[in-house]
Design an enzyme around this catalytic site. Structure first.
Site, PDB file in Angstrom:
ATOM      1  N   ASP A 201       0.839  -1.236  -0.005  1.00  0.00           N
ATOM      2  CA  ASP A 201       0.063   0.151   0.043  1.00  0.00           C
ATOM      3  C   ASP A 201       0.810   1.245   0.112  1.00  0.00           C
ATOM      4  O   ASP A 201       1.927   1.276   0.587  1.00  0.00           O
ATOM      5  CB  ASP A 201      -1.046   0.125   1.300  1.00  0.00           C
ATOM      6  CG  ASP A 201      -1.819   1.029   1.140  1.00  0.00           C
ATOM      7  OD1 ASP A 201      -2.627   1.250   0.332  1.00  0.00           O
ATOM      8  OD2 ASP A 201      -1.992   1.828   2.197  1.00  0.00           O
ATOM      9  N   GLU A 264       1.866  -0.290  -4.869  1.00  0.00           N
ATOM     10  CA  GLU A 264       0.836   0.778  -5.152  1.00  0.00           C
ATOM     11  C   GLU A 264       1.759   1.962  -5.534  1.00  0.00           C
ATOM     12  O   GLU A 264       1.907   2.637  -4.360  1.00  0.00           O
ATOM     13  CB  GLU A 264      -0.228   1.028  -4.063  1.00  0.00           C
ATOM     14  CG  GLU A 264      -1.295   1.929  -4.732  1.00  0.00           C
ATOM     15  CD  GLU A 264      -2.364   2.258  -3.347  1.00  0.00           C
ATOM     16  OE1 GLU A 264      -3.396   2.772  -3.552  1.00  0.00           O
ATOM     17  OE2 GLU A 264      -1.637   2.278  -2.290  1.00  0.00           O
TER      18      GLU A 264
END
Length: 525
Positions: A201, A264
């Site tokens: 993330d 990401e």
């Protein structure tokens, strides 16, 4: 093909666990529900499932505020449920990826509770603490991506802590070697349980400017944008030191064999591709989100494909993402008819495709009444379209009132299940679900779609065309990206797959008129 890793040959399918399948009837999806649907995923033809966060969490940001990195939140089940899910997936030939959220923890994580206990605590430097400005305001001008200042005053210790997102999500200090070691232990915990890789993330946010300098003003800011866009994120993202962290993560995964590390990263392509590492020692794939944000025209898509391919380092493997939990669904962005074209585009481009649960049935964004909004991004910044609830509504398995998702009250409203659901499309030979299955089957059976080069990418009017080649095999792809017929010049060959009934198997050559919203794959002579 034999030299490619599984993640280069495979297709990744993102599962948002809260919304996929609820097995215990509490209205929230769970691990047992995912396990119950694994055979559906295996027969769909995907190769790996990626699970959004399933860790213990106060759920201030629905799992992205983690209070224990090495356990399962009871709403999703237990570690034993997770182990059974991984075991069953592997039996079915599916890999399992999990989210790794290293930028920030929950403010209820024991690390942060220790850190804020006193300035003298051994974990004080595990997070980013600063004295307030002389006037008592924030230490600098950094803004949260959830609205407002990124600094939260802590009266008990007389300092502020930094949070890229919610105040309940304090950022970890990745300049502290102890944090690096603790997070490496988290990776190893899940690798030891058999996971096949991680999606990391907000990887590009891990390191902040060591001098805590103000971010400059963004001269192109528009008031209808998220508040943090008022600044250029010069000192709060994409810092050079982040690449050392990425290399360390990669070394850990490589020590476990063929695992995959995916980042990401929302950055322009020239910056994005640096995350592959100068020697291929970065992430295996920095997610390429261009299809999510692109202007949907043949000329624009042709240009971004060409630009992306040219920018890739020689050691890099490309990837494409069509949808995810943070952006409107493809069927809502470009319409139901073009969602079929998007499916053919995603699964015929060079590189690893990632698709989002429900896109294979053409799910559209759900309608969320104001009193039912759950997403803090919308609650803190109303009216600017930041809410992510619409693309997170429950999977539509059938046309019943609860869409086959739950026996209880669903945590978010069910979308238009009558218009798109698995049960009704399962027996339709020309449904979008059938199209996905055919495309995934073709991708498995045709090495040129996996290992082949891509070339002759062009826009013939409003029709996007390109070729995939491997040895003597040449495939021609043509995608009409508008709701009107499109004329193209095609090489001679046989149509092996079309989005329109009646075209498959036809021989074509030279001038050809594609129907509105039609796509074809041609095996050239």
């Amino acid at each position: 093909m034999t030299t490619l890793a599984w993640w280069q040959k495979g297709v990744i399918y993102q599962v948002y666990p809260r919304s996929f399948q609820d097995e215990n009837g509490d209205g929230v999806g769970d691990l047992a529900g995912i396990a119950a649907r694994l055979e559906y995923l295996a027969t769909l033809g995907i190769d790996a499932i990626w699970l959004s966060p399933i860790y213990p969490s106060p759920m201030a940001d629905f799992g992205y505020d983690i209070s224990d990195y090495c356990a399962i939140d009871p709403v999703f089940g237990t570690l034993s449920d997770f182990d059974r899910l991984v075991e069953r997936a592997h039996v079915l030939g599916l890999r399992v990826l999990v989210d790794f959220v290293p930028d920030h923890s929950s403010d209820q994580h024991p690390w942060f509770l220790d850190s804020r206990a006193s300035r003298a605590n051994a974990k004080r430097d595990w997070y980013l603490w600063r004295d307030p400005a002389p006037d008592g305001g924030p230490p600098n001008n950094w803004l949260s991506r959830m609205g407002g200042s990124a600094w939260e005053w802590d009266p008990s210790s007389g300092q502020c802590y930094y949070h890229s997102f919610l105040p309940q999500q304090p950022d970890l200090n990745w300049r502290n070697p102890e944090v690096c070691e603790a997070m490496d232990a988290v990776l190893r915990f899940w690798l030891d349980r058999g996971v096949d890789g991680f999606r990391v993330d907000v990887l590009w946010l891990l390191i902040k400017d060591a001098l805590f300098r103000d971010n400059p003003t963004n001269p192109q800011f528009s008031p209808d944008e998220p508040g943090h866009h008022a600044q250029l994120q010069t000192h709060t993202e994409d810092q050079p030191e982040v690449h050392n962290i990425v290399r360390s993560m990669r070394r850990t995964l490589d020590s476990y064999g063929e695992r995959v590390l995916i980042g990401e990263i929302y950055l322009p392509v020239p910056q994005l591709v640096r995350y592959y590492g100068s020697a291929g020692d970065g992430v295996n794939m920095p997610f390429n989100f261009q299809l999510i944000t692109a202007r949907w025209t043949a000329s624009n898509i042709a240009q971004l494909i060409t630009t992306y391919e040219r920018a890739l380092p020689v050691h890099a493997w490309p990837n494409w993402v069509l949808g995810n939990h943070d952006n409107p669904r493809v069927a809502s962005r470009i319409g139901a008819a073009q969602a079929r074209i998007a499916a053919m585009l995603l699964l015929t481009l060079r590189g690893t495709p990632t698709l989002y649960y429900g896109d294979e049935i053409g799910m559209a964004d759900g309608k969320i009444q104001p009193e039912l909004v759950r997403d803090p991004a919308e609650l803190r910044q109303p009216g600017i379209g930041q809410g992510r609830d619409p693309e997170r509504t429950p999977m539509q398995w059938d046309a019943s009132g609860k869409a086959g998702f739950t026996r209880g009250k669903p945590w978010l409203p069910i979308g238009n299940a009558a218009a798109a659901n698995v049960a009704s499309q399962d027996g339709e030979s020309w449904s979008i679900l059938a199209l996905y299955r055919r495309l995934l089957s073709l991708r498995r059976s045709e090495p040129a779609l996996v290992a082949g080069s891509i070339g002759n990418v062009t826009a013939q009017g409003h029709v996007l065309t390109f070729e995939r080649c491997l040895g003597s095999v040449r495939l021609f792809v043509a995608l009409n990206m508008e709701d009107r017929p499109g004329a193209i010049t095609s090489p001679a060959g046989r149509v092996v797959l079309s989005t329109r009934e009646g075209r498959d198997g036809h021989r074509i050559a030279g001038e050809l008129i594609l129907d509105s919203d039609e796509g074809i794959v041609v095996a050239c002579d």
